[in-house]
Design an enzyme around this catalytic site. Structure first.
Site, PDB file in Angstrom:
ATOM      1  N   TYR A 184       0.770  -1.039   0.139  1.00 61.85           N
ATOM      2  CA  TYR A 184      -0.192  -0.015  -0.103  1.00 61.85           C
ATOM      3  C   TYR A 184       0.726   1.271  -0.133  1.00 61.85           C
ATOM      4  O   TYR A 184       1.468   1.467   0.868  1.00 61.85           O
ATOM      5  CB  TYR A 184      -0.778   0.063   1.273  1.00 61.85           C
ATOM      6  CG  TYR A 184      -1.958   0.971   1.549  1.00 61.85           C
ATOM      7  CD1 TYR A 184      -2.133   1.999   0.589  1.00 61.85           C
ATOM      8  CD2 TYR A 184      -2.407   1.441   2.475  1.00 61.85           C
ATOM      9  CE1 TYR A 184      -3.048   2.923   0.638  1.00 61.85           C
ATOM     10  CE2 TYR A 184      -3.064   2.393   2.852  1.00 61.85           C
ATOM     11  CZ  TYR A 184      -3.647   3.385   1.919  1.00 61.85           C
ATOM     12  OH  TYR A 184      -4.382   4.230   2.104  1.00 61.85           O
ATOM     13  N   LYS A 205      -1.703  -1.130  -3.907  1.00 59.85           N
ATOM     14  CA  LYS A 205      -2.694  -0.302  -3.618  1.00 59.85           C
ATOM     15  C   LYS A 205      -2.103   1.167  -3.792  1.00 59.85           C
ATOM     16  O   LYS A 205      -1.230   1.268  -3.023  1.00 59.85           O
ATOM     17  CB  LYS A 205      -3.352  -0.173  -2.262  1.00 59.85           C
ATOM     18  CG  LYS A 205      -4.417   0.706  -2.102  1.00 59.85           C
ATOM     19  CD  LYS A 205      -4.955   0.575  -0.672  1.00 59.85           C
ATOM     20  CE  LYS A 205      -6.126   1.747  -0.492  1.00 59.85           C
ATOM     21  NZ  LYS A 205      -6.550   1.726   0.874  1.00 59.85           N
TER      22      LYS A 205
END
Length: 314
Positions: free
Chosen positions: A136, A164
């Site tokens: 992420y 992400k």
């Protein structure tokens, strides 16, 4: 490693609290079931939107267990990141033991490791925990960008299944999608306003804040984009655009929790140091939510009684 399909819509779930700031597990499980019924492709509890920073390790695991117990047929991807590699590893191992289907790992924040440190951090966890893991990247929270070379290097690990993207840099997102196109590697939007553009450059879906409030409409938008129907995807993006903006007028998850309360999905309570949405923003948020309760401009999406949109062919 058990493969999971990382395409589609994955709401970044809120963690509801009662009047004593304890986790409201009944509301949490009801919400998980509501989202599954709406047609989402997976659930992501205890991430930034789930106020992971103010949960104890035991509470992390309890939330993951409760969401797994509540749903029937969607993967649960647990947020287990930390700026301490040992802590992230412990959380990841405990989430795996609890039955999580995958992990979402924010890059280390505050201590700002160099790119080689990021590679070592993520590889340590990927080597030890045999679950699909999503790296992420959110520089606004961490102070450090995961560079494309780093993302591509991590993608070669069999347990690093996705990325992400919440940098706001569409060029960088497109480069990572391009350079990992031959890998089994998903690039997911971490910014609702960039979900359709991200898919257009090779992304596979979204880990979404807005999907907590408008799951059916978000699924319709992402489904259209993944099918290459960008005319429909754009219309749905335009319908949802005001909501995307209102959900980030203050730090996430302050506005989305307020929206959840307005819709009757859960309380707006947050743990300190986060505070309730400022009064100056509430009226605009209420107006946007009211507008979304009207009929969609796009065929196949109709407003339901509680304000959610329903895609007829999903």
């Amino acid at each position: 490693m058990t493969d999971i399909d990382l395409s589609g819509v994955f709401p970044a779930m809120c963690t509801p609290f009662d009047e004593d700031e304890r986790i409201d597990f009944e509301t949490l499980q009801t919400d998980a079931q509501r989202l599954e019924t709406a047609g989402v492709d997976g659930l992501v509890p205890v991430g930034s939107t789930g106020e992971s920073a103010t949960l104890t390790h035991d509470e992390h695991v309890q939330v993951v267990e409760a969401v797994i117990e509540a749903v029937d047929d969607v993967p649960v991807i647990a947020g287990t990141g930390s700026n301490n590699t040992r802590e992230a590893l412990e959380l990841s191992e405990r989430a795996a033991d609890a039955g999580a289907d995958g992990l979402l790992l924010i890059s280390p924040y505050y201590n700002k490791p160099e790119q080689r440190g990021l590679v070592e951090h993520f590889r340590t966890i990927a080597d030890a925990v045999d679950l699909p893991q999503i790296v992420y990247n959110v520089p606004s929270r961490t102070g450090r960008n995961i560079e494309p070379d780093t993302a591509v290097e991590l993608a070669s690990h069999e347990n690093v299944a996705g990325y992400k993207a919440a940098s706001g840099d569409l060029g960088q997102i497109g480069e990572i999608a391009e350079r990992t196109a031959d890998e089994e590697f998903a690039v997911l939007s971490g910014d609702d306003a960039l979900t359709v553009p991200t898919i257009s450059v090779g992304g596979t879906g979204t880990i979404s804040v807005a999907a907590n409030v408008e799951p059916e409409r978000t699924c319709a938008m992402v489904g259209a984009a993944l099918e290459g129907d960008y005319a429909r995807a754009r219309e749905l993006h335009r319908e949802l655009g005001p909501l995307f903006r209102e959900l980030f007028v203050e730090t996430n998850p302050i506005p989305v929790k307020e929206a959840m309360q307005i819709r009757g999905y859960g309380p707006a309570r947050l743990r300190s140091p986060l505070s309730r949405l400022a009064d100056e923003y509430r009226e605009d948020l209420e107006a946007v939510l009211a507008d979304l309760e009207g009929e969609s401009a796009v065929d196949g999406v109709d407003a339901s009684d509680d304000g959610a949109a329903v895609e007829s062919d999903r």
